[in-house]
Write a protein that holds these residues in place. Sequence first.
Motif, PDB file in Angstrom:
ATOM      1  N   SER A  85      46.785 118.342  36.486  1.00 59.34           N
ATOM      2  CA  SER A  85      46.068 119.550  36.832  1.00 59.34           C
ATOM      3  C   SER A  85      45.283 119.369  38.051  1.00 59.34           C
ATOM      4  O   SER A  85      44.744 120.345  38.496  1.00 59.34           O
ATOM      5  CB  SER A  85      45.080 120.015  35.443  1.00 59.34           C
ATOM      6  OG  SER A  85      44.263 118.656  35.384  1.00 59.34           O
ATOM      7  N   ASN A  86      45.194 118.176  38.552  1.00 59.91           N
ATOM      8  CA  ASN A  86      44.513 117.962  39.832  1.00 59.91           C
ATOM      9  C   ASN A  86      45.333 118.237  40.898  1.00 59.91           C
ATOM     10  O   ASN A  86      44.704 117.825  42.138  1.00 59.91           O
ATOM     11  CB  ASN A  86      43.804 116.385  39.763  1.00 59.91           C
ATOM     12  CG  ASN A  86      42.756 116.526  38.764  1.00 59.91           C
ATOM     13  OD1 ASN A  86      41.653 117.309  38.627  1.00 59.91           O
ATOM     14  ND2 ASN A  86      42.535 115.624  38.056  1.00 59.91           N
ATOM     15  N   THR A  87      46.526 118.540  40.676  1.00 56.87           N
ATOM     16  CA  THR A  87      47.485 118.618  42.138  1.00 56.87           C
ATOM     17  C   THR A  87      47.048 119.360  43.162  1.00 56.87           C
ATOM     18  O   THR A  87      46.947 119.254  44.425  1.00 56.87           O
ATOM     19  CB  THR A  87      48.694 119.051  41.428  1.00 56.87           C
ATOM     20  OG1 THR A  87      49.306 118.303  40.610  1.00 56.87           O
ATOM     21  CG2 THR A  87      49.838 119.205  42.724  1.00 56.87           C
ATOM     22  N   LEU A  88      46.502 120.476  42.614  1.00 58.66           N
ATOM     23  CA  LEU A  88      46.147 121.497  43.797  1.00 58.66           C
ATOM     24  C   LEU A  88      44.859 120.915  44.766  1.00 58.66           C
ATOM     25  O   LEU A  88      44.785 121.040  45.847  1.00 58.66           O
ATOM     26  CB  LEU A  88      45.765 122.678  43.343  1.00 58.66           C
ATOM     27  CG  LEU A  88      46.729 123.699  42.409  1.00 58.66           C
ATOM     28  CD1 LEU A  88      46.326 125.066  42.287  1.00 58.66           C
ATOM     29  CD2 LEU A  88      48.040 123.938  43.543  1.00 58.66           C
ATOM     30  N   LYS A  89      43.911 120.294  44.059  1.00 55.53           N
ATOM     31  CA  LYS A  89      42.820 119.878  44.575  1.00 55.53           C
ATOM     32  C   LYS A  89      43.298 118.504  45.478  1.00 55.53           C
ATOM     33  O   LYS A  89      42.560 118.491  46.361  1.00 55.53           O
ATOM     34  CB  LYS A  89      41.899 119.367  43.339  1.00 55.53           C
ATOM     35  CG  LYS A  89      40.437 118.886  43.939  1.00 55.53           C
ATOM     36  CD  LYS A  89      39.647 118.310  43.022  1.00 55.53           C
ATOM     37  CE  LYS A  89      38.371 117.684  43.369  1.00 55.53           C
ATOM     38  NZ  LYS A  89      37.575 117.078  42.174  1.00 55.53           N
ATOM     39  N   VAL A  90      44.117 117.840  44.973  1.00 53.92           N
ATOM     40  CA  VAL A  90      44.436 116.669  45.769  1.00 53.92           C
ATOM     41  C   VAL A  90      45.322 116.994  47.030  1.00 53.92           C
ATOM     42  O   VAL A  90      44.704 116.696  48.002  1.00 53.92           O
ATOM     43  CB  VAL A  90      45.340 115.563  44.910  1.00 53.92           C
ATOM     44  CG1 VAL A  90      45.845 114.627  45.966  1.00 53.92           C
ATOM     45  CG2 VAL A  90      44.657 115.129  43.894  1.00 53.92           C
ATOM     46  N   SER A 115      45.018 120.052  48.742  1.00 56.49           N
ATOM     47  CA  SER A 115      44.079 120.544  49.570  1.00 56.49           C
ATOM     48  C   SER A 115      43.243 119.730  50.443  1.00 56.49           C
ATOM     49  O   SER A 115      42.833 119.794  51.525  1.00 56.49           O
ATOM     50  CB  SER A 115      42.880 121.521  48.847  1.00 56.49           C
ATOM     51  OG  SER A 115      42.297 120.660  48.133  1.00 56.49           O
ATOM     52  N   GLN A 116      43.160 118.069  49.992  1.00 53.84           N
ATOM     53  CA  GLN A 116      42.454 117.238  50.420  1.00 53.84           C
ATOM     54  C   GLN A 116      43.329 116.515  51.497  1.00 53.84           C
ATOM     55  O   GLN A 116      42.555 115.608  52.356  1.00 53.84           O
ATOM     56  CB  GLN A 116      41.378 116.473  49.553  1.00 53.84           C
ATOM     57  CG  GLN A 116      40.695 117.188  48.803  1.00 53.84           C
ATOM     58  CD  GLN A 116      39.957 116.256  47.612  1.00 53.84           C
ATOM     59  OE1 GLN A 116      40.617 115.459  47.185  1.00 53.84           O
ATOM     60  NE2 GLN A 116      38.885 116.737  46.962  1.00 53.84           N
ATOM     61  N   LEU A 117      44.314 116.751  51.392  1.00 50.56           N
ATOM     62  CA  LEU A 117      45.203 115.739  52.356  1.00 50.56           C
ATOM     63  C   LEU A 117      45.662 116.470  53.549  1.00 50.56           C
ATOM     64  O   LEU A 117      45.832 117.702  53.520  1.00 50.56           O
ATOM     65  CB  LEU A 117      46.766 115.409  51.540  1.00 50.56           C
ATOM     66  CG  LEU A 117      46.639 114.723  50.281  1.00 50.56           C
ATOM     67  CD1 LEU A 117      48.001 114.603  49.665  1.00 50.56           C
ATOM     68  CD2 LEU A 117      46.046 113.166  50.457  1.00 50.56           C
ATOM     69  N   ASN A 118      45.714 115.879  54.527  1.00 48.83           N
ATOM     70  CA  ASN A 118      45.955 116.410  55.852  1.00 48.83           C
ATOM     71  C   ASN A 118      47.652 116.487  56.054  1.00 48.83           C
ATOM     72  O   ASN A 118      48.209 115.681  56.635  1.00 48.83           O
ATOM     73  CB  ASN A 118      45.309 115.714  57.092  1.00 48.83           C
ATOM     74  CG  ASN A 118      45.571 116.017  58.432  1.00 48.83           C
ATOM     75  OD1 ASN A 118      45.715 117.351  58.759  1.00 48.83           O
ATOM     76  ND2 ASN A 118      45.492 115.120  59.411  1.00 48.83           N
ATOM     77  N   ASP A 178      51.738 122.673  56.768  1.00 50.32           N
ATOM     78  CA  ASP A 178      51.592 123.490  55.921  1.00 50.32           C
ATOM     79  C   ASP A 178      53.021 123.689  54.893  1.00 50.32           C
ATOM     80  O   ASP A 178      52.756 124.105  53.780  1.00 50.32           O
ATOM     81  CB  ASP A 178      51.469 125.067  56.707  1.00 50.32           C
ATOM     82  CG  ASP A 178      50.059 125.017  57.131  1.00 50.32           C
ATOM     83  OD1 ASP A 178      49.233 124.476  56.685  1.00 50.32           O
ATOM     84  OD2 ASP A 178      49.829 126.146  58.135  1.00 50.32           O
ATOM     85  N   ARG A 179      54.181 123.335  55.517  1.00 47.13           N
ATOM     86  CA  ARG A 179      55.368 123.509  55.001  1.00 47.13           C
ATOM     87  C   ARG A 179      55.150 122.490  53.563  1.00 47.13           C
ATOM     88  O   ARG A 179      55.673 122.739  52.459  1.00 47.13           O
ATOM     89  CB  ARG A 179      56.551 123.145  55.733  1.00 47.13           C
ATOM     90  CG  ARG A 179      57.828 123.263  55.059  1.00 47.13           C
ATOM     91  CD  ARG A 179      58.956 123.298  55.974  1.00 47.13           C
ATOM     92  NE  ARG A 179      58.969 124.546  56.971  1.00 47.13           N
ATOM     93  CZ  ARG A 179      60.035 124.902  57.798  1.00 47.13           C
ATOM     94  NH1 ARG A 179      60.812 124.265  57.796  1.00 47.13           N
ATOM     95  NH2 ARG A 179      59.768 126.078  58.447  1.00 47.13           N
ATOM     96  N   ILE A 180      54.848 121.274  53.891  1.00 48.32           N
ATOM     97  CA  ILE A 180      54.756 120.189  52.871  1.00 48.32           C
ATOM     98  C   ILE A 180      53.835 120.581  51.881  1.00 48.32           C
ATOM     99  O   ILE A 180      54.091 120.494  50.634  1.00 48.32           O
ATOM    100  CB  ILE A 180      54.579 118.785  53.426  1.00 48.32           C
ATOM    101  CG1 ILE A 180      55.624 118.428  54.285  1.00 48.32           C
ATOM    102  CG2 ILE A 180      54.307 117.928  52.243  1.00 48.32           C
ATOM    103  CD1 ILE A 180      55.364 117.254  55.033  1.00 48.32           C
ATOM    104  N   ARG A 181      52.581 121.059  52.319  1.00 46.64           N
ATOM    105  CA  ARG A 181      51.691 121.510  51.295  1.00 46.64           C
ATOM    106  C   ARG A 181      52.159 122.647  50.239  1.00 46.64           C
ATOM    107  O   ARG A 181      51.896 122.664  49.294  1.00 46.64           O
ATOM    108  CB  ARG A 181      50.420 121.882  52.083  1.00 46.64           C
ATOM    109  CG  ARG A 181      49.103 122.507  51.193  1.00 46.64           C
ATOM    110  CD  ARG A 181      48.005 122.909  51.727  1.00 46.64           C
ATOM    111  NE  ARG A 181      48.334 124.155  52.654  1.00 46.64           N
ATOM    112  CZ  ARG A 181      48.878 125.428  52.423  1.00 46.64           C
ATOM    113  NH1 ARG A 181      48.508 125.647  50.906  1.00 46.64           N
ATOM    114  NH2 ARG A 181      48.848 126.283  53.230  1.00 46.64           N
TER     115      ARG A 181
END
Length: 293
Positions: free
Chosen positions: A261-266, A268-271, A274-277
Amino acid sequence: MDINTRSRPSLFGDIAHGLGFWTDRSAVHEAAAQGRSLDLQRLIQGGAPVNIVAVDSITPLHEACIQGQTQCVRLLLIAGAQVDARNIDSSTPLCDACAAGSLECVRLLLQYGATVNPPLFSFSPLHEACMGGNADCVQLMIDEGALMEAHDCHFGTPLHVACARQHYDCAEVLLKAGANVNAAKLHETALHHAAKVKHLGLIDLLVEFGGNVYATDNLGKKPIYYAGTGSPAYLCLEFFESTPLSLQQISRLAFRRKYGSNTLKVVSQLNLPDRIRGFLCYEAPPESQVPAL
């Protein structure tokens, strides 16, 4: 004795607010359900009890919430209505507001301290939001800490409900937030439900998030068994059964399993590009970036 005043003694001695009373539907119930806010305000100012209950333990607040009557909900809460009152099924007003898909009523109840995860034997508020098919309501409840693995003995998890009712948007919100795609109810997964309703979009979504096409229920049946031989859903599941996951899909599943459940948060904090995110979060690229066929 007038039927609207028939009562039993209050266990709590709080006669002023009608606690412990058992009556037929009162004028307060009617005004709340019908959204007659001016009438409701006059009744409250005249001393009408806002916590009076009907024979099925439904309070005026329950009535206002199930009908999505935001102004009446506000008036009742200001007047001291019990935000976590239980009806005969143990459902709270928050359950009813979620079932109605009334985002504003849900917000109001939460502002007044409604319990997000009340101890229930049946549907949680998040289950109700999924049953009603309001994805914004589902997202709000998750943001407020609703348990995505809350289990109803008849329906399973909220994801089971969303798939059984064919609410794709709700299922997507749950999965992006980290819901367990392979949670089982009598060994039956959400993918079994998607197969039963023959919903291609849900089947594809669940598999993308790691849905196990080989999982068997308590009858030993895989999801494909319920899709109907030769149907588009059957052919889709047949394809997934015979086609290994790509390296990219395996990477995404491994990432999501690690962070849940922390996937989206993690993410968003990674540089990350956009395509990989977007891939990790299961976001469709903007139309301008979709390669031409």
